[in-house]
Motif scaffolding. Sequence first.
Motif, mmCIF file in Angstrom:
data_model
loop_
_atom_site.group_PDB
_atom_site.id
_atom_site.type_symbol
_atom_site.label_atom_id
_atom_site.label_comp_id
_atom_site.label_asym_id
_atom_site.label_seq_id
_atom_site.Cartn_x
_atom_site.Cartn_y
_atom_site.Cartn_z
ATOM 1 N N UNK A 1 0.979 -1.114 0.014
ATOM 2 C CA UNK A 1 -0.085 -0.065 -0.017
ATOM 3 C C UNK A 1 0.743 1.278 0.099
ATOM 4 N N UNK A 2 1.887 1.211 0.885
ATOM 5 C CA UNK A 2 2.656 2.328 0.835
ATOM 6 C C UNK A 2 3.596 2.708 -0.583
ATOM 7 N N UNK A 3 4.028 1.669 -1.230
ATOM 8 C CA UNK A 3 4.496 1.721 -2.637
ATOM 9 C C UNK A 3 3.504 2.246 -3.325
ATOM 10 N N UNK A 4 2.294 1.738 -3.466
ATOM 11 C CA UNK A 4 1.143 2.272 -4.342
ATOM 12 C C UNK A 4 0.912 3.652 -3.965
ATOM 13 N N UNK A 5 0.911 3.920 -2.876
ATOM 14 C CA UNK A 5 0.758 5.393 -2.416
ATOM 15 C C UNK A 5 1.924 6.211 -3.088
ATOM 16 N N UNK A 6 3.100 5.864 -2.852
ATOM 17 C CA UNK A 6 4.208 6.558 -3.405
ATOM 18 C C UNK A 6 4.156 6.697 -4.860
ATOM 19 N N UNK A 7 3.611 5.856 -5.603
ATOM 20 C CA UNK A 7 3.556 5.784 -7.094
ATOM 21 C C UNK A 7 2.354 6.886 -7.413
ATOM 22 N N UNK A 8 1.267 6.649 -6.779
ATOM 23 C CA UNK A 8 0.193 7.731 -7.121
ATOM 24 C C UNK A 8 0.635 9.247 -6.752
ATOM 25 N N UNK A 9 1.504 9.411 -5.639
ATOM 26 C CA UNK A 9 2.054 10.673 -5.507
ATOM 27 C C UNK A 9 2.857 11.179 -6.728
ATOM 28 N N UNK A 10 3.648 10.301 -7.172
ATOM 29 C CA UNK A 10 4.582 10.391 -8.118
ATOM 30 C C UNK A 10 3.959 10.808 -9.349
ATOM 31 N N UNK A 11 2.863 10.094 -9.686
ATOM 32 C CA UNK A 11 2.297 10.403 -10.929
ATOM 33 C C UNK A 11 1.198 11.764 -10.790
ATOM 34 N N UNK A 12 0.914 12.021 -9.550
ATOM 35 C CA UNK A 12 0.285 13.609 -9.378
ATOM 36 C C UNK A 12 1.240 14.464 -9.651
ATOM 37 N N UNK A 13 2.316 14.159 -9.129
ATOM 38 C CA UNK A 13 3.397 15.382 -9.353
ATOM 39 C C UNK A 13 3.572 15.592 -10.818
ATOM 40 N N UNK A 14 3.898 14.359 -11.358
ATOM 41 C CA UNK A 14 4.131 14.495 -12.937
ATOM 42 C C UNK A 14 3.142 14.960 -13.682
ATOM 43 N N UNK A 15 1.481 14.648 -13.161
ATOM 44 C CA UNK A 15 0.564 15.287 -14.049
ATOM 45 C C UNK A 15 0.525 16.831 -13.632
#
Length: 161
Positions: free
Chosen positions: A84-98
């Motif tokens: 879950x922490x890994x997925x949350x980090x990926x989501x945050x990374x994609x939000x920053x990229x977006x």
Amino acid sequence: MYTEGSSALKTEYYTLDAPKKRTSAKTKKARVSSAKASRKKVLKIKKRIVAAILLAFAMAFTVLYRYAAITAEYNKLSRTKERVELMTAKVVEKQVKAEGNMDPKRVEQEAIRLGLRQPSKNQIAYISLGNTDGGEVLKVEEKSSFSAFINRASVILEYLY
């Protein structure tokens, strides 16, 4: 008696014990039965001790088994939390990229690269909707009540979806 030297006679010692009584058959049977009873009693005590030890081992095994099961579930939960922490980090990374892609300067550069320009005044059209916020439902005359029901149901479904 002569004890020193090479006498062939041996020294005899006498004790002052009470004379042995002759026991009757009843007394012998009583002793045997009391000995058997005491052996049964000892055997019963040994059986209880063995049963208590087996019960203690069973309880210890049960506790250890449950502890192992709890540990396995805890490890499974820990792995799930890590995912879950890994997925949350990926989501945050994609939000920053977006958000980086939505930067106005970046959008402008991409529009220039694609050959897009600012719309002119004659390309912009404004539509006045008035002050009301509502819609009109057209009534269609139906020939049968079944088809009317189907049409009304479809209108309701269109409105919901």
